[in-house]
Design a protein around this motif. Structure first.
Motif, mmCIF file in Angstrom:
data_model
loop_
_atom_site.group_PDB
_atom_site.id
_atom_site.type_symbol
_atom_site.label_atom_id
_atom_site.label_comp_id
_atom_site.label_asym_id
_atom_site.label_seq_id
_atom_site.Cartn_x
_atom_site.Cartn_y
_atom_site.Cartn_z
ATOM 1 N N LEU A 159 0.466 -0.641 0.282
ATOM 2 C CA LEU A 159 -0.151 0.163 0.005
ATOM 3 C C LEU A 159 0.607 1.128 -0.360
ATOM 4 O O LEU A 159 0.089 2.545 -0.493
ATOM 5 C CB LEU A 159 -1.394 0.108 1.566
ATOM 6 C CG LEU A 159 -1.359 -0.648 1.344
ATOM 7 C CD1 LEU A 159 -2.902 -1.177 2.298
ATOM 8 C CD2 LEU A 159 -2.794 -1.051 0.142
ATOM 9 N N ASP A 160 1.860 0.583 0.780
ATOM 10 C CA ASP A 160 2.972 2.783 0.603
ATOM 11 C C ASP A 160 3.358 2.780 -0.777
ATOM 12 O O ASP A 160 3.424 3.603 -0.858
ATOM 13 C CB ASP A 160 4.358 1.690 1.179
ATOM 14 C CG ASP A 160 3.736 2.040 2.669
ATOM 15 O OD1 ASP A 160 3.251 3.131 3.660
ATOM 16 O OD2 ASP A 160 4.428 0.667 3.869
ATOM 17 N N ILE A 161 3.442 1.415 -1.823
ATOM 18 C CA ILE A 161 3.731 2.252 -2.811
ATOM 19 C C ILE A 161 3.112 1.518 -3.747
ATOM 20 O O ILE A 161 3.235 2.684 -5.072
ATOM 21 C CB ILE A 161 4.608 -0.150 -3.102
ATOM 22 C CG1 ILE A 161 6.183 -0.424 -2.598
ATOM 23 C CG2 ILE A 161 5.212 0.102 -4.682
ATOM 24 C CD1 ILE A 161 6.042 -1.954 -2.692
ATOM 25 N N LEU A 162 2.033 1.506 -3.707
ATOM 26 C CA LEU A 162 0.749 2.383 -4.256
ATOM 27 C C LEU A 162 0.832 3.688 -4.416
ATOM 28 O O LEU A 162 0.353 4.301 -5.480
ATOM 29 C CB LEU A 162 -0.919 1.455 -4.633
ATOM 30 C CG LEU A 162 -2.089 1.894 -4.061
ATOM 31 C CD1 LEU A 162 -1.963 2.049 -6.045
ATOM 32 C CD2 LEU A 162 -3.753 1.171 -4.056
ATOM 33 N N ARG A 222 -1.973 -13.614 -1.041
ATOM 34 C CA ARG A 222 -0.857 -13.799 -0.105
ATOM 35 C C ARG A 222 -0.996 -15.238 0.125
ATOM 36 O O ARG A 222 -2.677 -15.434 1.135
ATOM 37 C CB ARG A 222 -0.360 -12.936 0.397
ATOM 38 C CG ARG A 222 -1.672 -12.023 1.465
ATOM 39 C CD ARG A 222 -1.443 -10.798 1.773
ATOM 40 N NE ARG A 222 -2.496 -10.209 3.270
ATOM 41 C CZ ARG A 222 -2.048 -9.835 3.771
ATOM 42 N NH1 ARG A 222 -1.445 -7.985 3.268
ATOM 43 N NH2 ARG A 222 -3.357 -8.902 4.873
ATOM 44 N N LYS A 223 -0.402 -16.069 1.235
ATOM 45 C CA LYS A 223 -0.326 -16.722 2.104
ATOM 46 C C LYS A 223 -0.978 -16.195 3.401
ATOM 47 O O LYS A 223 -0.498 -15.357 3.803
ATOM 48 C CB LYS A 223 0.251 -17.827 1.627
ATOM 49 C CG LYS A 223 0.114 -18.339 0.542
ATOM 50 C CD LYS A 223 -0.298 -19.490 -0.318
ATOM 51 C CE LYS A 223 -0.325 -20.525 -1.078
ATOM 52 N NZ LYS A 223 -0.637 -21.371 -1.441
ATOM 53 N N ALA A 224 -1.974 -17.434 4.255
ATOM 54 C CA ALA A 224 -1.929 -16.829 5.669
ATOM 55 C C ALA A 224 -2.067 -17.803 6.178
ATOM 56 O O ALA A 224 -2.487 -18.987 5.467
ATOM 57 C CB ALA A 224 -3.605 -15.783 5.192
ATOM 58 N N GLY A 225 -2.137 -17.794 7.817
ATOM 59 C CA GLY A 225 -1.647 -18.933 8.247
ATOM 60 C C GLY A 225 -1.079 -18.943 9.662
ATOM 61 O O GLY A 225 -1.309 -17.632 9.912
ATOM 62 N N LYS A 232 4.559 -12.935 4.722
ATOM 63 C CA LYS A 232 5.900 -11.999 4.640
ATOM 64 C C LYS A 232 6.448 -11.978 5.902
ATOM 65 O O LYS A 232 7.530 -11.934 5.808
ATOM 66 C CB LYS A 232 5.689 -11.357 3.398
ATOM 67 C CG LYS A 232 7.043 -10.972 3.999
ATOM 68 C CD LYS A 232 6.587 -9.233 2.723
ATOM 69 C CE LYS A 232 6.760 -9.593 1.650
ATOM 70 N NZ LYS A 232 8.474 -10.393 1.231
ATOM 71 N N ALA A 233 5.102 -12.092 6.889
ATOM 72 C CA ALA A 233 5.822 -11.400 8.142
ATOM 73 C C ALA A 233 6.996 -12.459 8.975
ATOM 74 O O ALA A 233 8.181 -12.152 9.571
ATOM 75 C CB ALA A 233 4.829 -10.591 9.305
ATOM 76 N N LEU A 246 8.669 -8.746 -5.089
ATOM 77 C CA LEU A 246 9.302 -8.562 -3.443
ATOM 78 C C LEU A 246 8.227 -9.827 -2.823
ATOM 79 O O LEU A 246 9.245 -10.514 -1.448
ATOM 80 C CB LEU A 246 7.811 -7.646 -2.917
ATOM 81 C CG LEU A 246 8.302 -6.144 -3.363
ATOM 82 C CD1 LEU A 246 6.751 -5.686 -2.500
ATOM 83 C CD2 LEU A 246 9.455 -5.506 -2.257
ATOM 84 N N GLY A 247 8.253 -10.503 -4.115
ATOM 85 C CA GLY A 247 8.591 -11.906 -3.732
ATOM 86 C C GLY A 247 7.008 -12.122 -2.331
ATOM 87 O O GLY A 247 6.362 -11.482 -1.784
#
Length: 308
Positions: A87-90, A158-161, A242-243, A292-293
């Motif tokens: 969102l910062d990139i956007l 994106r993956k969540a888990g 990512k985190a 960014l992957g």
């Protein structure tokens, strides 16, 4: 350079005992000037004092001169709500392609959507899972933005888990694995997409939240949850992939979540919608996100739903 006291948005919200979104709304309207230090917005103490004094004298019988900095007729502050760094990139791309000036609110999906209904946010990012349909975002949008025309665009997937400690020593691999007394969770705040994801799967699996050890312990970002697991404060947390990589812990993927953007379709937003559409569809933006992957851009820019 003289030393001037300044505050973050969060500090001002605490001082005035109002929500951060209320402060963002004042900034958006130009009632409280801000300056930026990197990604962070700050408010000078003297400007805050001017605003407070102005409110105190607002009911006086004499005219009150507004003391905020004037906003250019050619520029307009817009608030983008959500936490993902994309969102910062956007926001940077929006500022390059238009005269809009972007402000960032790091508030969760549900609270941001409600704020959009109340006229505060201009672009809201959403990742809210609905357990009854298995769909993301649209079931909530239809219930909350009643009476508003809007467009729902895909930003990415994106993956969540689960965040778990290295080697996943407690073998936490499914939602039902949380229903064990020796497993301690760290939760997200109410209204966040990760909290909704957890609550919906507890409901689906008929697990009372009172059975979950640590359910009441909340953090307000993916990184803070991942850090709590890394430091041993908790055994598991819910968040995005990512985190986990940033903090250096293991990640158990459970679902691919659709991360969307919603903008109200009103005449003054026509230019904003066109700008965002162009950016999301551009090869430059998509390549930047892809680099960014951990993000899937196969649907980026596609219209998920639109009212007319």
């Amino acid at each position: 350079m003289s030393k001037e006291l300044s505050y973050t948005i969060e500090e001002v919200s605490q001082l005035l005992k109002v929500s951060k979104l209320t402060i963002y709304d004042l900034v958006k309207k130009g009632e409280v000037p801000v300056f930026r230090v990197g990604r962070q917005m700050r408010i000078e103490a003297r400007d805050l004092d001017h605003y407070i004094k102005n409110q105190k004298t607002a009911i006086a019988p004499v005219p009150v001169v507004e003391l905020h900095l004037p906003q250019s007729k050619d520029s307009l502050n817009i608030v983008i709500s959500g936490q993902d760094l994309v969102l910062d990139i956007l926001g940077k791309h929006i500022e390059k392609k238009s005269t809009f000036k972007t402000l960032r609110s790091y508030t969760g999906s549900l609270n941001s959507l409600i704020s959009m209904y109340n006229g505060v946010c201009d672009i809201v990012s959403l990742h809210m899972f609905d357990g009854d349909t298995g769909d993301y975002n649209l079931p909530y949008v239809k219930k909350i933005l009643v009476g508003y025309p809007y467009i729902l665009l895909n930003l990415l997937s994106r993956k969540a888990g689960f965040y778990v400690q290295k080697g996943n020593p407690l073998r936490i691999n499914s939602w039902t694995d949380l229903n064990q007394e020796h497993v301690k969770i760290i939760n997200r705040e109410k209204g966040s997409g990760a909290r909704i994801l957890l609550d919906e799967h507890l409901r689906i699996n008929n697990i009372p939240s009172k059975n979950i050890n640590g359910y009441e312990h909340e953090e307000t970002s993916h990184l803070s949850v991942a850090s709590a697991v890394s430091s041993g404060q908790a055994d598991v947390g819910v968040g995005i992939e990512k985190a986990a990589k940033i903090v250096g812990i293991d990640f158990v993927p459970l679902i691919t979540e659709r991360y969307d953007l919603i903008i109200l379709k009103k005449p003054e937003n026509e230019k904003l919608i066109n700008t965002v559409n162009d950016i999301l569809s551009s090869q430059q933006f998509q390549s930047e996100i892809n680099s960014l992957g951990d993000y899937d851009i196969s649907q980026t820019g596609s219209i998920i739903y639109e009212t007319f």
